[in-house]
Design a protein around this motif. Structure first.
Motif, PDB file in Angstrom:
ATOM      1  N   GLY A  30       0.807  -1.223   0.000  1.00 48.10           N
ATOM      2  CA  GLY A  30       0.000   0.000   0.000  1.00 48.10           C
ATOM      3  C   GLY A  30       0.835   1.265   0.000  1.00 48.10           C
ATOM      4  O   GLY A  30       0.392   2.318  -0.456  1.00 48.10           O
ATOM      5  N   VAL A  31       2.037   1.159   0.530  1.00 47.13           N
ATOM      6  CA  VAL A  31       2.989   2.264   0.529  1.00 47.13           C
ATOM      7  C   VAL A  31       4.323   1.719   0.052  1.00 47.13           C
ATOM      8  O   VAL A  31       4.714   0.595   0.393  1.00 47.13           O
ATOM      9  N   GLY A  32       5.040   2.501  -0.746  1.00 48.34           N
ATOM     10  CA  GLY A  32       6.309   2.050  -1.285  1.00 48.34           C
ATOM     11  C   GLY A  32       7.349   1.829  -0.196  1.00 48.34           C
ATOM     12  O   GLY A  32       7.357   2.494   0.855  1.00 48.34           O
ATOM     13  N   LEU A  33       8.259   0.877  -0.429  1.00 43.52           N
ATOM     14  CA  LEU A  33       9.303   0.563   0.543  1.00 43.52           C
ATOM     15  C   LEU A  33      10.197   1.763   0.796  1.00 43.52           C
ATOM     16  O   LEU A  33      10.598   2.031   1.948  1.00 43.52           O
ATOM     17  N   ALA A  34      10.499   2.528  -0.243  1.00 43.63           N
ATOM     18  CA  ALA A  34      11.361   3.702  -0.079  1.00 43.63           C
ATOM     19  C   ALA A  34      10.698   4.733   0.834  1.00 43.63           C
ATOM     20  O   ALA A  34      11.366   5.368   1.665  1.00 43.63           O
ATOM     21  N   THR A  35       9.363   4.893   0.686  1.00 42.98           N
ATOM     22  CA  THR A  35       8.627   5.840   1.538  1.00 42.98           C
ATOM     23  C   THR A  35       8.661   5.387   2.991  1.00 42.98           C
ATOM     24  O   THR A  35       8.858   6.204   3.909  1.00 42.98           O
ATOM     25  N   ILE A  36       8.463   4.087   3.207  1.00 40.90           N
ATOM     26  CA  ILE A  36       8.486   3.560   4.578  1.00 40.90           C
ATOM     27  C   ILE A  36       9.864   3.756   5.208  1.00 40.90           C
ATOM     28  O   ILE A  36       9.983   4.132   6.386  1.00 40.90           O
ATOM     29  N   LYS A  37      10.916   3.533   4.442  1.00 43.04           N
ATOM     30  CA  LYS A  37      12.273   3.741   4.965  1.00 43.04           C
ATOM     31  C   LYS A  37      12.484   5.208   5.336  1.00 43.04           C
ATOM     32  O   LYS A  37      13.108   5.520   6.364  1.00 43.04           O
ATOM     33  N   ARG A  38      11.955   6.107   4.501  1.00 44.03           N
ATOM     34  CA  ARG A  38      12.114   7.533   4.785  1.00 44.03           C
ATOM     35  C   ARG A  38      11.352   7.912   6.050  1.00 44.03           C
ATOM     36  O   ARG A  38      11.835   8.688   6.876  1.00 44.03           O
ATOM     37  N   TRP A  39      10.146   7.356   6.225  1.00 35.42           N
ATOM     38  CA  TRP A  39       9.372   7.631   7.428  1.00 35.42           C
ATOM     39  C   TRP A  39      10.071   7.074   8.674  1.00 35.42           C
ATOM     40  O   TRP A  39      10.064   7.718   9.725  1.00 35.42           O
ATOM     41  N   CYS A  40      10.639   5.886   8.564  1.00 38.64           N
ATOM     42  CA  CYS A  40      11.342   5.292   9.705  1.00 38.64           C
ATOM     43  C   CYS A  40      12.555   6.141  10.099  1.00 38.64           C
ATOM     44  O   CYS A  40      12.885   6.262  11.294  1.00 38.64           O
ATOM     45  N   GLN A  41      13.178   6.721   9.095  1.00 31.16           N
ATOM     46  CA  GLN A  41      14.307   7.604   9.389  1.00 31.16           C
ATOM     47  C   GLN A  41      13.829   8.839  10.153  1.00 31.16           C
ATOM     48  O   GLN A  41      14.497   9.320  11.091  1.00 31.16           O
ATOM     49  N   MET A  42      12.656   9.372   9.774  1.00 30.15           N
ATOM     50  CA  MET A  42      12.080  10.507  10.506  1.00 30.15           C
ATOM     51  C   MET A  42      11.776  10.131  11.953  1.00 30.15           C
ATOM     52  O   MET A  42      11.994  10.915  12.885  1.00 30.15           O
ATOM     53  N   ILE A  43      11.266   8.896  12.134  1.00 30.04           N
ATOM     54  CA  ILE A  43      10.923   8.452  13.490  1.00 30.04           C
ATOM     55  C   ILE A  43      12.174   8.382  14.355  1.00 30.04           C
ATOM     56  O   ILE A  43      12.161   8.790  15.527  1.00 30.04           O
ATOM     57  N   ARG A  44      13.257   7.890  13.792  1.00 27.85           N
ATOM     58  CA  ARG A  44      14.511   7.797  14.553  1.00 27.85           C
ATOM     59  C   ARG A  44      15.020   9.181  14.942  1.00 27.85           C
ATOM     60  O   ARG A  44      15.586   9.372  16.027  1.00 27.85           O
ATOM     61  N   ARG A  45      14.835  10.136  14.045  1.00 32.51           N
ATOM     62  CA  ARG A  45      15.369  11.478  14.292  1.00 32.51           C
ATOM     63  C   ARG A  45      14.493  12.305  15.228  1.00 32.51           C
ATOM     64  O   ARG A  45      14.985  12.987  16.132  1.00 32.51           O
ATOM     65  N   SER A  46      13.156  12.272  14.982  1.00 30.29           N
ATOM     66  CA  SER A  46      12.282  13.177  15.729  1.00 30.29           C
ATOM     67  C   SER A  46      11.217  12.472  16.557  1.00 30.29           C
ATOM     68  O   SER A  46      10.458  13.129  17.273  1.00 30.29           O
ATOM     69  N   GLY A  47      11.142  11.161  16.437  1.00 33.67           N
ATOM     70  CA  GLY A  47      10.139  10.427  17.202  1.00 33.67           C
ATOM     71  C   GLY A  47       8.786  10.342  16.549  1.00 33.67           C
ATOM     72  O   GLY A  47       7.835   9.814  17.134  1.00 33.67           O
ATOM     73  N   GLY A  48       8.617  10.874  15.340  1.00 24.48           N
ATOM     74  CA  GLY A  48       7.345  10.813  14.635  1.00 24.48           C
ATOM     75  C   GLY A  48       7.511  11.079  13.157  1.00 24.48           C
ATOM     76  O   GLY A  48       8.623  11.322  12.677  1.00 24.48           O
ATOM     77  N   ILE A  49       6.411  11.030  12.435  1.00 26.34           N
ATOM     78  CA  ILE A  49       6.420  11.289  10.994  1.00 26.34           C
ATOM     79  C   ILE A  49       5.811  12.659  10.766  1.00 26.34           C
ATOM     80  O   ILE A  49       4.618  12.877  11.045  1.00 26.34           O
ATOM     81  N   LYS A  50       6.614  13.575  10.304  1.00 23.74           N
ATOM     82  CA  LYS A  50       6.151  14.942  10.084  1.00 23.74           C
ATOM     83  C   LYS A  50       6.469  15.349   8.655  1.00 23.74           C
ATOM     84  O   LYS A  50       7.635  15.537   8.293  1.00 23.74           O
ATOM     85  N   LEU A  51       5.438  15.441   7.850  1.00 25.09           N
ATOM     86  CA  LEU A  51       5.602  15.826   6.460  1.00 25.09           C
ATOM     87  C   LEU A  51       5.360  17.324   6.332  1.00 25.09           C
ATOM     88  O   LEU A  51       4.325  17.836   6.792  1.00 25.09           O
ATOM     89  N   ALA A  52       6.296  18.015   5.716  1.00 19.80           N
ATOM     90  CA  ALA A  52       6.174  19.467   5.572  1.00 19.80           C
ATOM     91  C   ALA A  52       4.980  19.838   4.713  1.00 19.80           C
ATOM     92  O   ALA A  52       4.285  20.818   4.964  1.00 19.80           O
ATOM     93  N   SER A  53       4.693  19.048   3.674  1.00 23.84           N
ATOM     94  CA  SER A  53       3.564  19.322   2.773  1.00 23.84           C
ATOM     95  C   SER A  53       3.109  18.012   2.173  1.00 23.84           C
ATOM     96  O   SER A  53       3.876  17.039   2.130  1.00 23.84           O
ATOM     97  N   PRO A  54       1.879  17.908   1.718  1.00 23.86           N
ATOM     98  CA  PRO A  54       1.388  16.666   1.103  1.00 23.86           C
ATOM     99  C   PRO A  54       2.263  16.273  -0.080  1.00 23.86           C
ATOM    100  O   PRO A  54       2.735  17.145  -0.813  1.00 23.86           O
ATOM    101  N   PRO A  55       2.493  14.979  -0.270  1.00 22.89           N
ATOM    102  CA  PRO A  55       3.321  14.537  -1.397  1.00 22.89           C
ATOM    103  C   PRO A  55       2.651  14.825  -2.724  1.00 22.89           C
ATOM    104  O   PRO A  55       1.424  14.851  -2.836  1.00 22.89           O
ATOM    105  N   GLY A  56       3.463  15.046  -3.728  1.00 23.11           N
ATOM    106  CA  GLY A  56       2.936  15.278  -5.068  1.00 23.11           C
ATOM    107  C   GLY A  56       2.598  16.725  -5.315  1.00 23.11           C
ATOM    108  O   GLY A  56       2.671  17.579  -4.432  1.00 23.11           O
ATOM    109  N   ARG A  57       2.200  17.010  -6.561  1.00 22.38           N
ATOM    110  CA  ARG A  57       1.839  18.373  -6.937  1.00 22.38           C
ATOM    111  C   ARG A  57       0.516  18.775  -6.299  1.00 22.38           C
ATOM    112  O   ARG A  57      -0.419  17.981  -6.259  1.00 22.38           O
TER     113      ARG A  57
END
Length: 340
Positions: A30-57
């Protein structure tokens, strides 16, 4: 599932010790592996998933407001084309279709025309289905000779939904046969045909006058009797619907005196073309076998009818008759409603 919900699932699983690959498998792609890895990296750094803006145009036309407008418009009036929605809401036709399909999950369906059945007719249909299933074995139903009449005219059969011409523009489409001319009063003939699991009867064409009970008794019933006796001997059943010439007391008497057995007017349910193999299968097969390009007059229409009836596939005839008991079962299960 919304993006925020997916993020929460990824957060929970990663905090419980799952690896990005395990999370990816649990989400079934349902979600790409690369996206999940990027989210996990955010969790390690800040403790959560924080997207600056919705993905895509960012959306310009397919906004929440326009989606709401389309949804409300459909609530007020369910039957509306994408083109009309586009004009009314001042949104491009393509964007309207994307809103309907992608955002609202809708698909266009052609309106189906079917007989309007009364509650009494539904009850009788169910009673008939149960009567047949109780009193006849499968092999006995294969000895039923079904019959029906149908008008054919020289304009042929035309389906506006399925008959399409691929062309670069309208003028090119017109050259390739994109125009179907329809006469106001086309010449037509009535044909009668009988079918059973063993094949089809000779075709009876009535091109003059109306078909009353006298004409039916004289020109049709002897053909059915001769064919049924030839194929089944003296052990078979004749079927006819509730048309006026069939219900006439002289017609019913002729059937009682000549056929080994027949389904009388009080037994066959009214308004039930879905229970006759000719209506739900054979007539379409017959019409498609006709070369309508050769039909220019009543004479050529009759010629095509006579030659094309022999092109009806035996497999289609047998399967349509053999499936009859299954249709009766469906009628008994759906409270007598019409079968599509």
């Amino acid at each position: 599932m919304k993006s925020k919900d997916v993020q929460n699932i990824v957060l929970s699983k990663y905090q419980n010790g799952d690896t990005p690959t395990e999370i990816y498998r649990d989400l079934n792609g349902g979600v790409g592996l690369a996206t999940i890895k990027r989210w996990c990296q955010m969790i390690r750094r800040s403790g959560g998933i924080k997207l600056a803006s919705p993905p895509g145009r960012p959306r310009i036309v397919r906004t929440k407001e326009n989606i709401r407008k389309v949804k409300n418009r459909l609530r007020r009036k369910k039957r509306v084309s994408a083109r009309k929605l586009s004009m009314e809401l001042d949104i491009s036709d393509r964007s309207v279709r994307r809103i309907l399909r992608n955002d609202l999950g809708l698909r266009p369906y052609k309106k189906i025309i079917e007989p309007a059945l009364s509650d009494d007719q539904k009850v009788k249909r169910k009673q008939f289905a149960n009567w047949v299933r109780t009193n006849f074995r499968k092999k006995e139903t294969l000895k039923i000779l079904f019959s029906d009449e149908k008008f054919f005219d020289i304009d042929g059969v035309y389906n506006s939904q399925n008959d399409r011409v691929w062309a670069v523009d309208r003028a090119d489409a017109d050259k390739k046969g994109g125009v179907k001319q329809k006469r106001k009063f086309p010449q037509k003939v009535m044909v009668w045909l009988g079918v059973c699991s063993e094949g089809i009867t000779p075709l009876v064409i009535i091109d003059k006058g109306t078909v009353d009970h006298a004409c039916y008794i004289e020109k049709v019933l002897p053909i059915a009797l001769e064919y049924g006796n030839k194929v089944f001997g003296n052990d078979w059943i004749f079927q006819q619907d509730g048309a006026k010439p069939h219900q006439h007391h002289l017609t019913q008497q002729w059937c009682r005196d000549n056929f080994p057995s027949f389904i009388d007017k009080d037994r066959w349910p009214a308004n039930s073309p879905d229970l006759n193999p000719l209506d739900y299968s054979i007539w379409d097969e017959f019409a498609n076998a006709i070369n309508w390009n050769k039909v220019k007059s009543k004479t050529t229409l009759i010629q095509q009818l006579k030659s094309s009836v022999e092109k009806i596939r035996e497999s289609v005839v047998f399967e349509s008759c053999a499936s009859w008991t299954n249709r009766l079962y469906r009628v008994s299960q759906n409270d007598g409603n019409y079968l599509r």
